[in-house]
Design an enzyme around this catalytic site. Structure first.
Site, PDB file in Angstrom:
ATOM      1  N   SER A 185      78.795  20.066 -43.786  1.00 54.48           N
ATOM      2  CA  SER A 185      80.276  19.493 -44.082  1.00 54.48           C
ATOM      3  C   SER A 185      80.311  18.004 -43.724  1.00 54.48           C
ATOM      4  CB  SER A 185      81.345  20.416 -44.579  1.00 54.48           C
ATOM      5  OG  SER A 185      80.457  21.607 -45.634  1.00 54.48           O
ATOM      6  N   GLU A 212      64.973   7.440  23.224  1.00 52.76           N
ATOM      7  CA  GLU A 212      64.183   6.228  22.945  1.00 52.76           C
ATOM      8  C   GLU A 212      64.493   5.592  23.853  1.00 52.76           C
ATOM      9  OE1 GLU A 212      62.386   7.407  20.881  1.00 52.76           O
ATOM     10  OE2 GLU A 212      62.771   8.989  19.934  1.00 52.76           O
TER      11      GLU A 212
END
Length: 814
Positions: free
Chosen positions: A469, A91
């Site tokens: 229960s 780049e």
């Protein structure tokens, strides 16, 4: 001649000076013209990159990353040297030598483009690319180009090279929704930056030229060509050797899309966090880089997921084989690649991998398992698959493999290696598992179902089911506050409840239709006697019981307005039940559940910090100098101020959880529930070989829902098993058989290596000898006498001929 040359040179110099002056003047004019529209480059210091919402466990492991753009910001010092060189090579190789605009690069590009007769090279530096991406529109004209140059020069004056480069590699788009090199490394290779090799690094550096077309997923061939160019430039610049170049250039282009590097499988909790964050911060939550640290323990979460799935698979295998998931044409499948391609059509569900039956023998089968290849299944791995019949029943056992499987069947398997593979099926039943710290209500484990991506319904918080229960301990707590004791004797016999306003009488039933006659409350809870609970609730008053149990956090509107409440007909979520049981585990305090510990913004600033109320029996007690810790929760930091003040451990009043039941009552219930495991309906949990655990099974009417709620002093865990639809679990299924296995598997891992930590005996508790049949005080010489705990001041009498342990005086047993 000399004069002519002198005149010529003078004229040339004049033209050059004039040209330079004209260029300078033009630039000054251009700058003056553009200056009002130029941005403040200093604002880049406050730039907010679009970073997804990230959710972590309390030990910093990633649970989920949520957002459209995938980005993992990195600092310059975190960038591998070779990655920096790769981007410079392709780049802007003069990046660290120019001042934002590379005039040599511009001249070189101009010459190259003239020779080529068109645009072949660009001259944008990395700084110019950043300025363009951050401040300018994509429009191509002279005004934009001049603005780009001026912004670049201003940026170079404001920022260091390292800051500009870091902004570049974090902002750049690299295809497949990946922004920045950190995310791209994860997306394409499933790695962090420091794990990339040279070939992978060069591949990433080659993508910016055309992110959508030269990324390795879109086109492996185009990416390979571009990678070779990057490697060539790196070699040319002396960044790599010839050998490194050759090896990387010849490497195969291996890449596929990878998800975020999820370290903790907790999608149900992640969705809870996402929903909360969006409600509070809006849609910006997906881009603002928020980090949420939850209370989840990564080790316990993994154990919970495995435990829940294992428990469901065991239940499912007891109820028969429903047949193949699908059928494929074996005439079109021959090679491993074709098998894998065919299996791509069938998802992995809850960790279960699809497989195709290749061949069936008399007592065995050969299958091809996704990602594992061919596996032989011996008869012992097939024989479970009895045919499913209506009403959760099963047919006779099979005698040969052909009764179960046929060639081309698509089935499901579990197991990570060929030797461990088991033939199973995706369960139709569902389950939920949640574990909380009883000291402050922190959720440490949450599994809302078998597979989130199969069903996003979170049963831990969204399901409302009857606890059966498992609700009895709350009724017993209300009774103990009315004077009942573990030794109170109540009649276990048929009862008819004919209440005013009811159309017909109610005849509650025992699960096993066996009646014990007069029974002490300890034994009644241990063996889950339904009729005893109904009689107790009727004795203390239904309205009193309903009001009392709301102390545990239950909404009164969710509680039935009749005696069925004693049998757990309220509709509650597993999380509500777990928090309710926390009161028994922590000595009688009310804690509230929470799962977000703290929220940070993108810069690490803490926006929210949990400040839960804490159950602390020691607080304010002279001589106590340290605060409780949660050993099972993985060594969390101390919840309280450990410093002593005037001989007491102090904590702000607002951080103290309220005491909702007396610590003596909490202890009595915890001790009675320890018997549930030692000799009652929860005996399957004895395999843990721990003497500090307690719990209660729960089975709703006709076994629609089964539960186990268990705890020690550090951890409360609730497991629910049932169907999302109105369907029975089947004959013989109850909490002690269906829910306990998952609870036991989880607690085995959760408590491994931790010290025993039961509920401590508080002041005000005495232990005396009683008669096991009458519940009255027994003499030391009575050989049948047993020891029992009582609250001081509420001991039974030794008078013969009456049950003075009955709070209602000399009346017969209820």
């Amino acid at each position: 001649m000399a004069k002519r040359y002198l005149v010529l040179i003078s004229r040339i110099c004049a033209v050059l000076v004039g040209g330079i002056a004209l260029i300078v003047f033009a630039n000054v004019c251009a700058y003056v013209y553009l200056k009002p529209a130029l941005p403040d480059v200093g604002s880049l210091r406050e730039v907010q990159l679009q970073v997804p919402l990230r959710i972590y466990s309390r030990d910093g492991r990633l649970i989920q990353s949520i957002g459209e753009q995938r980005r993992i910001p990195v600092r310059y010092e975190q960038l591998p040297r070779q990655l920096v060189q790769a981007f410079l090579a392709t780049e802007d190789d003069r990046f660290f030598r120019h001042h934002g605009v590379d005039w040599q690069g511009i001249l070189r590009a101009a010459v190259a483009n003239l020779k080529a007769g068109g645009i072949r090279q660009g001259a944008s530096t990395i700084t110019m690319q950043v300025s363009r991406d951050m401040f300018l529109t994509p429009r191509r004209d002279m005004k934009r180009k001049m603005s780009e140059i001026y912004i670049s020069l201003l940026m170079e004056a404001e920022f260091t090279k390292e800051e500009i480069f870091s902004l570049y590699v974090n902002k750049i788009f690299l295809g497949q929704r990946a922004y920045g090199v950190g995310a791209a490394a994860e997306v394409y290779f499933g790695k962090s930056l420091d794990q990339l090799n040279l070939a992978e690094t060069a591949t990433l550096a080659g993508i910016p030229t055309a992110p959508s077309t030269v990324n390795p997923v879109a086109s492996a061939e185009a990416a390979k060509v571009r990678r070779a160019h990057v490697l060539g430039r790196m070699l040319e610049l002396g960044y790599i050797t010839q050998a490194e170049y050759t090896e990387a250039k010849n490497s195969p282009m291996e890449s596929r899309l990878h998800g975020a590097s999820i370290e903790v499988d907790a999608p149900y909790l992640a969705e809870m966090v996402r929903n909360d964050m969006q409600n509070k911060y809006g849609d910006a939550v997906y881009t603002a880089g928020y980090k949420v640290y939850t209370t989840l323990d990564s080790r316990l979460q993994a154990a919970g997921t495995v435990a829940l799935r294992t428990g469901l698979l065991e239940y499912d295998m007891r109820h028969g084989y429903r047949g193949a998931s699908a059928k494929v044409d074996m005439g079109k499948i021959a090679t491993p690649a074709q098998f894998e391609a065919q299996l791509e059509e069938f998802p992995v569900i809850g960790g279960l991998k699809p497989a195709i039956v290749e061949k069936v023998e008399a007592k065995s089968a050969k299958i091809y398992v996704k990602d594992l290849g061919s596996v032989d299944l011996p008869w012992e791995k097939l024989v479970w698959a009895r045919r499913e019949l209506p009403d959760e029943k099963v047919d006779r056992a099979p005698t040969q493999a052909a009764e179960i499987l046929s060639r081309g069947d698509v089935i499901y398997t579990v197991g990570r290696t060929r030797d461990s593979v088991l033939f199973v099926q995706v369960p139709e039943a569902q389950s939920a598992l949640v574990s909380v710290d009883p000291k402050d209500g922190a959720i440490v484990t949450l599994v809302g179902g078998f597979d989130f991506f199969q069903s996003k319904f979170n049963r831990v918080v969204q399901a409302r089911r009857q606890p059966g229960s498992g609700f009895k301990p709350f009724i017993y707590a209300a009774a103990f506050d009315k004077g009942f004791t573990p030794a109170s004797v109540v009649l276990d016999a048929p009862v008819v409840i004919d209440e005013e306003g009811k159309e017909q009488a109610w005849r509650p039933k025992e699960f096993e239709s066996k009646f014990a006659g007069p029974v002490r409350l300890r034994d009644a809870l241990t063996h889950s006697k339904n009729l005893v609970s109904v009689r107790v609730m009727r004795a203390i008053g239904g309205e009193y019981a309903r009001n009392y149990v709301t102390r545990f956090g239950f909404d009164k509107s969710q509680l039935p307005d009749d005696l069925t409440l004693a049998l757990g007909t309220a509709e509650l979520s597993p999380l509500q039940v777990a928090i309710g049981y926390s009161t028994f585990a922590n000595g009688g305090f009310k804690v509230s559940s929470y799962y977000i510990d703290r929220v940070e913004d993108a810069n690490g600033k803490v926006l929210e910090q949990a400040n839960p109320a804490i159950a602390c029996a020691q607080c304010g007690v002279p001589g106590t100098g340290s605060s409780p810790r949660s050993a099972a929760a993985g060594g969390r930091t101390a919840l309280l101020d450990e410093a002593t003040h005037d001989g007491k451990t102090m904590i702000a009043a607002k951080n103290l959880a309220p005491q909702i039941i007396r610590p003596q009552i909490a202890f009595l219930l915890a001790d009675m529930m320890a018997d549930v495991i030692k000799r009652g309906t929860g005996q399957r949990a004895r395999t843990l070989n721990r003497d500090d655990i307690a719990g209660k099974t729960g089975t709703s009417n006709d076994a629609h829902d089964t539960w186990f709620n268990g705890f020690n002093g550090d951890l409360v865990t609730t497991v629910w098993v049932g169907f999302d639809s109105d369907r029975l679990l089947g004959e013989g299924e109850q909490g002690g058989r269906t829910a306990i296995p998952a609870w036991t598997y989880f607690m085995h891992e959760a408590l491994a290596g931790t010290a025993r930590r039961g509920v401590p005996i508080p002041d005000g508790i005495v232990r005396v000898r009683i008669s096991p049949t009458t519940g009255l005080l027994a003499g030391a010489e009575d050989p049948s006498g047993i020891m029992e705990y009582f609250i001081e001041g509420n001991l039974p009498k030794a008078d013969e001929g009456q049950n003075s342990n009955n709070p209602e005086g000399d009346k017969p047993l209820f």
